[in-house]
Design an enzyme around this catalytic site. Structure first.
Site, PDB file in Angstrom:
ATOM      1  N   ASP A 308      30.358 -22.016 -11.280  1.00 41.00           N
ATOM      2  CA  ASP A 308      28.988 -22.423 -11.538  1.00 41.00           C
ATOM      3  C   ASP A 308      28.236 -21.213 -12.107  1.00 41.00           C
ATOM      4  OD1 ASP A 308      26.594 -23.784 -11.736  1.00 41.00           O
ATOM      5  OD2 ASP A 308      26.836 -24.820  -9.837  1.00 41.00           O
ATOM      6  N   GLU A 513      17.848 -28.940  -8.179  1.00 43.23           N
ATOM      7  CA  GLU A 513      18.550 -28.005  -7.289  1.00 43.23           C
ATOM      8  C   GLU A 513      17.671 -27.595  -6.100  1.00 43.23           C
ATOM      9  OE1 GLU A 513      21.280 -25.298  -9.305  1.00 43.23           O
ATOM     10  OE2 GLU A 513      20.927 -26.369 -11.178  1.00 43.23           O
TER      11      GLU A 513
HETATM   12  C1  BGC Z   1      24.279 -26.111 -11.662  1.00 42.42           C
HETATM   13  C2  BGC Z   1      25.381 -26.839 -12.370  1.00 42.42           C
HETATM   14  C3  BGC Z   1      25.159 -26.784 -13.846  1.00 42.42           C
HETATM   15  C4  BGC Z   1      25.015 -25.360 -14.297  1.00 42.42           C
HETATM   16  C5  BGC Z   1      24.792 -25.215 -15.781  1.00 42.42           C
HETATM   17  C6  BGC Z   1      24.012 -24.754 -12.244  1.00 42.42           C
HETATM   18  O1  BGC Z   1      22.857 -24.204 -11.713  1.00 42.42           O
HETATM   19  O2  BGC Z   1      24.598 -25.986 -10.298  1.00 42.42           O
HETATM   20  O3  BGC Z   1      25.452 -28.161 -11.914  1.00 42.42           O
HETATM   21  O4  BGC Z   1      26.225 -27.418 -14.501  1.00 42.42           O
HETATM   22  O5  BGC Z   1      23.914 -24.776 -13.633  1.00 42.42           O
HETATM   23  O6  BGC Z   1      23.526 -25.593 -16.151  1.00 42.42           O
HETATM   24  C1  BGC Z   2      19.502 -22.435 -15.712  1.00 41.29           C
HETATM   25  C2  BGC Z   2      20.193 -23.631 -15.141  1.00 41.29           C
HETATM   26  C3  BGC Z   2      20.752 -23.276 -13.840  1.00 41.29           C
HETATM   27  C4  BGC Z   2      19.682 -22.655 -12.942  1.00 41.29           C
HETATM   28  C5  BGC Z   2      20.172 -22.205 -11.616  1.00 41.29           C
HETATM   29  C6  BGC Z   2      18.465 -21.923 -14.754  1.00 41.29           C
HETATM   30  O1  BGC Z   2      17.816 -20.805 -15.281  1.00 41.29           O
HETATM   31  O2  BGC Z   2      18.880 -22.778 -16.913  1.00 41.29           O
HETATM   32  O3  BGC Z   2      21.210 -24.082 -15.980  1.00 41.29           O
HETATM   33  O4  BGC Z   2      21.267 -24.428 -13.291  1.00 41.29           O
HETATM   34  O5  BGC Z   2      19.085 -21.560 -13.581  1.00 41.29           O
HETATM   35  O6  BGC Z   2      21.104 -21.203 -11.711  1.00 41.29           O
END
Ligand code: BGC
Ligand code: BGC
Length: 630
Positions: A308, A513
């Site tokens: 991730d 998230e």
């Molecule tokens: C998320 C994933 C996602 C990735 C890319 C992460 O923060 O947990 O589900 O695919 O970001 O955006």
């Molecule tokens: C990114 C996401 C990711 C998130 C958590 C954001 O800055 O654009 O893709 O899921 O951070 O790591």
């Protein structure tokens, strides 16, 4: 010609000849060779630097043609909300991606990069894309064939922007709605989640009969590589805290969180993403037993495992405290591609020195690169690395919007209909003198789509093309029906007592998230106020827009009819289709609706099960109109 010149000429000719025949022996460039032969041939030509480049995924924000070339970067991603501009056209996306690809192709071996994006409810980072209901709504439909069609449409809309890879589906089994990602989960019931892995053949194509198990399969240029995530147990963390610890024994893990991975692998899923969460205190990103021992060896998964975003950083706390250790633990656990996604030189330097010091064996690097190359060959990237404009018309097409509208209709759950059975409020009459539409979510595309829409966390307001519920109501009622809209209706208006009925649309604001973790699950203001004010004055149907069940019991008596619409996406017309009886309500809860949060976690089958509305609940109505075909 003297002897020397002759010798020189012969030498030159020989040299040229070898060069030519050598070119002929570039087996990896020959599409008629089996994938394994091509992978082996290419791998044998690669330097350590080139191999480590393949394992590196960087965000588009920091990428360029030059960086692609200089570091042999294997993959680029759009993180949530990582777009060239918020309203960029498909052509702009394609031009950007092609430029990165040119950088990759200009390297010695010309290995194409693979571009990935979170197309998790449609190609949701992209303006004007069709936004489908989030998974929580799709689980309600219990219609895997519909979800497969959504996968196929999403594949087309993703390819429309030049992108061959999506980080979807999320096959989490959300066991606690306090989790901020609960809406990314189809159900609390693993059987529904398993059934919904039909999105994979939708995205990637149907695996041919007798196809060997575990080998990734992608059917061509209208399909994309998928990603089953997040491996494993992401939906089972204590109190639903995001990225936290899932405490459960092996049998529990096997019976709840693992089954959908077996289905995904059978369906040829190309990649698997590791979860931020821990299992019984051990970070999944460092879990060699589960990643290498179970997923790769026992389940025979032959695609690549991706971390991730900054996932290996979070092996330590605080994150990134000892990055060299993170790289070591993550790669040794069996992760093949690292979603770095920004400080890539640090990753490359650390991994390079760990290999040079024999901390990480070359066999581990080769396993990773073999898997990444395999997916790239299966995807046809070597034959067709550059995107063209031939699919741009697929983005937000009418056909896809109709499909999303169908999904919205089937995802609605009717929780209450009238104060008693003999006096149902729904379906609503289209002909009435005057009706009220109210609430924070009635005329707001961003709110209706939720998180992961244009922006990572989503955004309220007019953020993309679509039909709000208010517009849908106006489209549906009789032309003589007067529709009054107020986000927060004033008391005077409510007291006028001129309304036949009211439609109140309220719910949760967009989130993603950890920002969505919520221990009280109440509908934020002005939602409750609108429900109370309107429903006390006018006969009302309340439509809840939310990523999960929310506290509703205290207001239930005031509400005449109650509909859970989840996060329907851009096609709000689907809500009006059913409210006004164009179609019947058919959805059945794929989650338990709790009475109070202190009951949580509470899932179907639990000994203390005492829900407000049980798993599987959903009233039905009959369509009031006859349709030629349905
Ligand atoms: C998320 C994933 C996602 C990735 C890319 C992460 O923060 O947990 O589900 O695919 O970001 O955006
Ligand atoms: C990114 C996401 C990711 C998130 C958590 C954001 O800055 O654009 O893709 O899921 O951070 O790591």
């Amino acid at each position: 010609m003297d002897r020397f010149t002759i010798l020189c000429t012969v030498g030159m000719v020989l040299h040229l000849w070898t060069a030519v025949t050598e070119a002929e022996y570039m087996k990896y460039k020959d599409p008629n060779r089996p994938v394994n032969v091509r992978v082996r041939d290419l791998l044998s030509r690669m330097t350590l630097e080139e191999k480590i480049g393949q394992m590196t995924q960087i965000d588009r924000k920091i990428s360029s043609k030059e960086i692609m070339k200089k570091y042999f970067i294997g993959s680029v991603l759009s993180g949530g909300g990582s777009y060239p501009s918020p309203t960029a056209s498909a052509e702009t996306w394609i031009n950007m991606i092609n430029e990165f690809q040119e950088g990759a192709l200009s390297t010695r071996l010309g290995i194409p990069m693979i571009y990935g994006i979170d197309a998790i409810h449609g190609n949701n980072n992209v303006y004007n894309a069709t936004i489908f209901p989030h998974n929580i709504g799709l689980g309600v439909t219990r219609d895997p064939e519909l979800v497969k069609r959504i996968g196929a449409a999403t594949a087309l809309e993703t390819r429309a922007t030049g992108i061959p890879y999506t980080f979807a589906p999320c096959i989490a089994v959300c066991r606690d709605p306090r989790w901020g990602r609960c809406y990314e989960s189809y159900s609390e019931d693993h059987k529904i989640v398993q059934a919904m892995t039909e999105i994979i053949p939708g995205l990637q194509g149907d695996v041919p009969a007798n196809f060997p198990k575990g080998i990734p399969y992608i059917a061509g240029r209208n399909k994309v590589a998928g990603c089953a995530k997040h491996f494993v147990g992401d939906g089972g963390t204590t109190n639903g805290i995001n990225e936290n610890n899932t405490v459960i024994d092996w049998n529990g893990l096997q019976s709840i969180h693992m089954p959908a991975y077996l289905d995904s692998i059978k369906k040829g899923v190309a990649t698997v993403m590791v979860s931020y969460s821990s299992w019984n205190g051990e970070k999944m990103h460092a879990n060699k037993k589960l990643i290498t021992g179970y997923l790769k060896k026992q389940l025979k998964f032959k695609g690549f495992v991706i971390s991730d975003s900054q996932g290996i950083d979070r092996i330590t706390s605080p994150p990134h405290a000892n990055y060299t250790y993170s790289v070591e633990a993550g790669i040794l656990a069996g992760i093949d591609m690292i979603m770095v996604p920004e400080k890539f030189t640090e990753f490359i330097d650390d991994l390079t020195s760990l290999v040079k010091k024999n901390v990480i064996p070359m066999s581990r690097i080769d396993d990773a690169v073999r898997r990444i190359l395999r997916v790239k060959f299966v995807l046809g990237l070597f034959e067709n690395p550059m995107a063209d404009y031939s699919l741009v018309h697929e983005l937000g097409s009418q056909e896809h919007r109709e499909l999303a509208r169908e999904a919205v209709r089937k995802s609605l759950v009717l929780l209450k209909n009238g104060k008693n059975i003999d006096e149902p409020l729904l379906p609503l009459p289209k002909r009435a003198s005057k009706i009220l539409v109210a609430g924070s979510h009635a005329h707001n595309i961003g709110n209706q789509c939720g998180g992961w829409t244009i922006e990572w966390r989503g955004l309220a307001g007019n953020i993309t093309v679509g039909t709000t519920i208010l517009t849908a109501v106006k489209n549906t009622v009789d032309p003589l029906t007067e529709v009054v809209y107020r986000e927060n209706p004033e008391t005077e208006l409510l007291k006028s007592n001129k309304f036949s009925y009211a439609i109140v649309v309220v719910g949760e604001p967009p989130y993603s998230e950890s920002f969505g973790d919520n221990m009280n699950l109440t509908i934020p203001e002005s939602g409750i106020r609108t429900i109370t004010n309107v429903c006390e004055a006018i006969k009302c149907v309340v439509v809840i827009i939310s990523g999960r069940p929310v506290v509703i019991e205290p207001y239930l008596a005031k509400i005449e009819a109650l509909v859970a619409a989840w996060l329907p996406g851009t096609e709000g017309q689907g809500v009006a289709d059913v409210l006004f009886g164009g179609y019947g309500f058919t959805g059945k809860l794929a989650r338990t609706w709790f009475k109070t949060v202190d009951q949580l976690p509470m899932n179907v089958g639990d000994p203390h099960y005492d829900p407000l509305f049980p798993f599987g609940y959903g009233l039905t109505t009959s369509p009031t109109e006859l349709r030629a075909s349905q």
